[in-house]
Scaffold this active site. Sequence first.
Site, PDB file in Angstrom:
ATOM      1  N   LYS A  80       0.853  -1.198   0.000  1.00  0.00           N
ATOM      2  CA  LYS A  80       0.000   0.000   0.000  1.00  0.00           C
ATOM      3  C   LYS A  80       0.886   1.246   0.000  1.00  0.00           C
ATOM      4  O   LYS A  80       1.901   1.291   0.725  1.00  0.00           O
ATOM      5  CB  LYS A  80      -0.892  -0.040   1.242  1.00  0.00           C
ATOM      6  CG  LYS A  80      -1.935   1.070   1.319  1.00  0.00           C
ATOM      7  CD  LYS A  80      -2.833   0.870   2.543  1.00  0.00           C
ATOM      8  CE  LYS A  80      -3.914   1.910   2.670  1.00  0.00           C
ATOM      9  NZ  LYS A  80      -4.780   1.693   3.860  1.00  0.00           N
ATOM     10  N   SER A 155      -9.672   1.675   2.857  1.00  0.00           N
ATOM     11  CA  SER A 155      -8.840   2.443   1.957  1.00  0.00           C
ATOM     12  C   SER A 155      -7.783   1.634   1.214  1.00  0.00           C
ATOM     13  O   SER A 155      -7.205   2.121   0.245  1.00  0.00           O
ATOM     14  CB  SER A 155      -8.138   3.553   2.739  1.00  0.00           C
ATOM     15  OG  SER A 155      -7.280   2.989   3.719  1.00  0.00           O
ATOM     16  N   SER A 179      -9.771  -0.701   7.044  1.00  0.00           N
ATOM     17  CA  SER A 179      -9.221  -0.588   5.682  1.00  0.00           C
ATOM     18  C   SER A 179      -8.561  -1.832   5.121  1.00  0.00           C
ATOM     19  O   SER A 179      -8.231  -1.858   3.939  1.00  0.00           O
ATOM     20  CB  SER A 179      -8.229   0.565   5.614  1.00  0.00           C
ATOM     21  OG  SER A 179      -8.939   1.764   5.495  1.00  0.00           O
TER      22      SER A 179
END
Length: 493
Positions: A80, A155, A179
């Site tokens: 990420k 996210s 997330s």
Amino acid sequence: MSTDRTFTATHTRNEIAARRVSALETVSAALARADALEPKLHAFTQLFHEHATAQARAIDARLARGEAVGPLAGVPVALKDNLCLSHGQTTCASKMLENYRSPFDATAALKLSNAGAIIIGKTNLDEFAMGSSTEHSFFGPTSNPWDLSRVPGGSSGGSAAAVAARVTPIALGSDTGGSIRQPAGFCNIVGVKPTYGRVSRYGLVAFASSLDQIGPFATTVADAALTLDVICGHDPCDSTSSDLPATTFFTEVETLVEDATIGVSREAFSSANHPAVTKALHDAINVYTKLGVRIIEIDLPMTDYGIAAYYIVATAEAASNLARFDGVRYGHRAALAPNETLHDLYCRSRAEGFGPEVQRRIMLGTHVLSSGYFDAYYNTALKVRRKIKGDYDAAFRQGCHAVLMPSSPSPAFKRGGHSGDPLAMYLEDVYTVAVNLAGLPAVTFPGGFTEDPEATLPVGVQLVGQPFEESWMLRLARMFERETQFGTRAPKV
Ligand code: GLN
């Protein structure tokens, strides 16, 4: 529909170690698939073709010399893009950090590399990890590989999409309020939010420091366990990381659980749930009962207050953490007219650098911390946080090893489905935020599919564990996986 169980980190590293396939071939295939799918999915903010290829060659050379390699040697992974890496940029999907180059690697990323994993790219996210859909990215939204018109969740949507679409068998995300778990559920994969303190946060760009944890995405529970074993552990660079001995989840996860108890609360069956979510929960209870697990009823009366408390605590911490992005210490710097002041520079840099959701969070957080409102909002939220923890403590005292609930109230929604309604987006997190507020571990895994004739969508279920008892919830998740095989279905992209 693919039912391939060989697309795993475990299988891949075994094949590479036995030299039936090279790390170079494996990494090249992952990069080629990432390239091919990027126009559809937009899962990545950057791909590291040359760097990853060179690292794969290095692994192959070490194997050829008979050197020992790590447990993930040659396995392609995706990271990420809020995890610092000295290679490429660390953007947090924000204009603010569009050109930011980190001077160091996040501990979790370093541990992956030391284990031989090869980071092929950085994945897309909601700007600064604020969101539940990966639509709030400066670089544009990511699509769900099950239905390109839908969101992958957020996210960490890029990491979830990359694993679900079989680009990389594992990826890392971060989970502040759901997330990792919500996108894992939206994409039919496994996602783990470890106990607060299990994984070092060093090098994770902070959103809400008392809630943030890094964790893995994988297509199997065993792969998630293996990745966790690699990234867990004490780190002198993060004083909140626990100094418990190294974990052995990967070896534990195959051991069947005997005499286990799972708690289920009435609150998990909210009338706001999509019917397929409630059905998946009932089905999961039946599966566990059949497997000999005892199901008991527990009470989580504070569930409904979780969202309010979370969006106070998280925004308060975010407002403080994001103060450093002012165009001077860090981040985008606005061009100034000759008569403008330093104050103008701060204001304009932040107004230009941050997107609307991040600005909303900073304003909310600043408001709840301001004198006059501090007690009414922030202090009250801290009291609610303690009560939420109390609910879980009571459930665990009743004897349950894990608590079963949905990972989100509905399956993946259409892109734009919540645009213009931030509250609707925040309500996505109703089943995930309490876990972060209480610092507990949780795992989301494939729990079934919708019967919608228009689009078959995955539905995730979640098990919440006791602090530092990830082993129980992972073993229980593995039992369910073995019995149901929902995770073997992969999207056609
Ligand atoms: N959806 C939640 C939020 O927007 C959680 C985000 C996260 O876990 N990073 O705050």
